[in-house]
Enzyme design. Structure first.
Site, PDB file in Angstrom:
ATOM      1  N   THR A 157       0.968  -1.169   0.086  1.00 54.22           N
ATOM      2  CA  THR A 157      -0.051  -0.093   0.052  1.00 54.22           C
ATOM      3  C   THR A 157       0.693   1.264   0.219  1.00 54.22           C
ATOM      4  OG1 THR A 157      -0.204   0.008   2.476  1.00 54.22           O
ATOM      5  CG2 THR A 157      -1.752  -1.257   1.197  1.00 54.22           C
ATOM      6  N   LYS A 285      18.813  -1.655 -23.685  1.00 52.18           N
ATOM      7  CA  LYS A 285      17.378  -1.442 -23.519  1.00 52.18           C
ATOM      8  C   LYS A 285      16.587  -2.338 -23.954  1.00 52.18           C
ATOM      9  CE  LYS A 285      16.070   2.246 -21.840  1.00 52.18           C
ATOM     10  NZ  LYS A 285      15.215   2.616 -20.555  1.00 52.18           N
ATOM     11  N   GLU A 292       3.038   0.045 -21.792  1.00 48.95           N
ATOM     12  CA  GLU A 292       2.855   1.437 -21.888  1.00 48.95           C
ATOM     13  C   GLU A 292       1.968   2.071 -22.677  1.00 48.95           C
ATOM     14  OE1 GLU A 292       7.773   2.492 -20.494  1.00 48.95           O
ATOM     15  OE2 GLU A 292       7.033   2.975 -22.579  1.00 48.95           O
ATOM     16  N   LYS A 327     -19.194   9.909 -33.969  1.00 48.84           N
ATOM     17  CA  LYS A 327     -18.569   8.785 -34.523  1.00 48.84           C
ATOM     18  C   LYS A 327     -17.396   8.544 -34.133  1.00 48.84           C
ATOM     19  CE  LYS A 327     -22.121   8.302 -37.422  1.00 48.84           C
ATOM     20  NZ  LYS A 327     -22.758   9.855 -36.887  1.00 48.84           N
TER      21      LYS A 327
HETATM   22  N1  ARG Z   1     -24.527  12.008 -41.035  1.00 56.47           N
HETATM   23  C1  ARG Z   1     -25.455  12.381 -39.824  1.00 56.47           C
HETATM   24  C2  ARG Z   1     -24.958  11.814 -38.856  1.00 56.47           C
HETATM   25  O1  ARG Z   1     -23.959  10.949 -38.562  1.00 56.47           O
HETATM   26  C3  ARG Z   1     -26.862  11.813 -40.164  1.00 56.47           C
HETATM   27  C4  ARG Z   1     -27.586  12.903 -41.189  1.00 56.47           C
HETATM   28  C5  ARG Z   1     -28.725  13.233 -40.503  1.00 56.47           C
HETATM   29  N2  ARG Z   1     -28.481  14.691 -41.066  1.00 56.47           N
HETATM   30  C6  ARG Z   1     -29.596  15.656 -41.015  1.00 56.47           C
HETATM   31  N3  ARG Z   1     -29.313  16.664 -41.578  1.00 56.47           N
HETATM   32  N4  ARG Z   1     -30.631  15.131 -40.313  1.00 56.47           N
HETATM   33  O2  ARG Z   1     -25.581  12.017 -37.767  1.00 56.47           O
END
Ligand code: ARG
Length: 462
Positions: A157, A285, A292, A327
């Site tokens: 610890t 090394k 890491e 995304k």
């Molecule tokens: N490419 C958009 C997205 O990834 C989806 C399209 C929705 N676009 C819109 N103008 N309602 O969310």
């Protein structure tokens, strides 16, 4: 010349070139193509069943989408960022291929429910893979724990030697951390696996669609309950990113321990050459770069969670284009976690444990001082007094360069009359470890019992 947009009807000027570049999401979302096609096929079949499309139209759409799938796999698909995203690219190509019926596919849906559907399908697969990868890593940890169930190491610890534990016990601690991560992913999957399809832009659609059918076709547990919520909800990504962040943080702690143990100061383990890299300047090394990088990637994963939370914060219902920015945090999190789990499992069996070295570290750190205090309590000394007596004994040993077990009975008696010859067995590392013999304790018997319970749990989860 600007490409004609599928939504171009009400516009009299072409899109500015900068806007095209700024608003496109194709660079990221083309990765969803497989799910977009699967979703579209289910939607087309539903439209035919509901007599919104003819069977011939549906057949030609399905065949067209399947050939587009093959084209994308071959690398021959004419991706165009002027068409913004993966959805419009595929739809435009479908129409180019099959004509009129292609233009009917988008009946009763919107890109807003389409993209939410694609993401849920993608994430469901990713989560399933990560649950599997966790099971694999957990199984490997059980193998190491079994082999090292009697190997003493210093439990620490504050990074200071505290009490003896076994290396097997330590591996089982890792196992438990990952087991909770796995349970969290299993639970999150239930909320991922809901179908937004049919929510259309935000309000649903006037066509007589069958949302139960598309949900079933796509393997979802149920259609979503509210169309406004379904197109704007990114909780499922946030929840995943949150569980993934915790998992990545756990992996970073495990990686950090490997790095420490492999260092010159510890030399508890040696990581296989195949999982280390050298230095371009220092020939001697051997660096634990893989560990890491696992530690390092957790930073990005935590950042992605924050990005997602801030992305959604204060967005009014329903869909807003902000959501397109979901995304890369999602993909990046999936990639970092999948990659880390895969490589951790590959690296773990390459690790060699130096039992001697661990043993001498545990012998040298007064690791059994607590055992001495507990011994005194057994002789009727109140714990606080026992603590004081042992503290003084340790101080004496430090000043005279001794271990507790080196003290003669005469020396011990200077600290307490209650100490007798039976103290020496209490001060051994094995004695200390064996004494912690209750559920969750480090005695080899308990570690083996924990391993066997864990194996049953893993078997039941497969
Ligand atoms: N490419 C958009 C997205 O990834 C989806 C399209 C929705 N676009 C819109 N103008 N309602 O969310």
């Amino acid at each position: 010349m600007a490409t004609t947009k599928p939504w171009g009807g009400r516009f009299s000027e072409p899109t500015h070139e900068l806007v095209e570049r700024f608003t496109q999401s194709l660079d990221w979302d083309r990765r969803l193509y497989k799910y977009d096609i699967t979703g579209s096929i289910a939607h087309a079949r539903m439209l035919a069943r509901s007599e919104i499309l003819s069977v011939d139209e549906c057949d030609s759409i399905v065949a067209g989408l399947e050939s587009i799938d093959a084209e994308i796999v071959d690398g021959g698909f004419p991706w165009s960022s002027a068409l913004e995203d993966v959805h419009m690219n595929i739809e435009a190509e479908l129409t180019a291929k099959i004509g009129e019926p292609g233009k009917k596919l988008h009946t009763g849906r919107s890109r807003n429910d389409q993209v939410a559907t694609d993401m849920r399908l993608f994430l469901r697969d990713a989560v399933d893979e990560q649950i599997h990868l966790l099971l694999v890593l957990q199984g490997l940890l059980l193998d190491v724990a079994e082999r090292e169930a009697e190997t003493p190491m210093p439990g620490v610890t504050h990074l200071q030697v505290a009490q003896p534990v076994t290396f097997g016990h330590h591996m089982m601690a890792w196992f438990q951390m990952l087991d909770r991560d796995r349970q969290r992913l299993v639970d999150a999957r239930r909320r991922i696996n809901i179908s937004p399809l049919g929510s259309a832009a935000l309000a649903g659609t006037s066509f007589g669609i069958d949302r139960e059918f598309t949900a079933r076709e796509l393997g979802f547990d149920a259609p979503s309950e509210n169309s406004l919520d379904a197109v704007s909800d990114r909780d499922f990504v946030i929840e995943y990113c949150s569980h993934a962040a915790l998992l990545a943080v756990h992996l970073s702690r495990m990686a950090e321990e490997l790095i420490l143990w492999a260092s010159e100061r510890y030399r508890f383990i040696e990581i296989g050459d195949a999982f280390c890299t050298g230095s371009s300047i220092m020939p001697q090394k051997k660096n634990p770069d893989v560990a890491e990088l696992i530690r390092g990637k957790s930073g990005g994963v935590v950042g992605n969670l924050v990005s997602m939370l801030v992305l959604v914060k204060a967005q009014p219902l329903a869909y807003n284009r902000d959501n397109q920015e979901d995304k890369s945090p999602m993909f990046d999190t999936v990639d970092a976690v999948t990659g880390s789990l895969q490589i951790f499992s590959a690296m773990l069996p390459s690790i060699e444990v130096d039992r001697e070295q661990m043993r001498s570290a545990v012998e040298n750190g007064f690791a059994t001082a607590t055992d001495l205090a507990e011994y005194l309590v057994g002789k009727g000394v109140p714990f606080r007094d026992a603590h004081e007596i042992v503290g003084k004994s340790v101080r004496y040993c430090i000043d005279n360069d001794l271990r507790l077990g080196d003290l003669s009975m005469h020396q011990f008696r200077q600290f307490s009359d209650e100490i007798g010859d039976d103290v020496y067995s209490v001060l051994t590392v094995e004695g200390s470890i064996r004494a912690r013999n209750h559920i969750g304790g480090t005695s080899p018997m308990q570690v083996r019992a924990a391993i066997s319970r864990a194996r049953k749990r893993l078997e039941a989860s497969k």
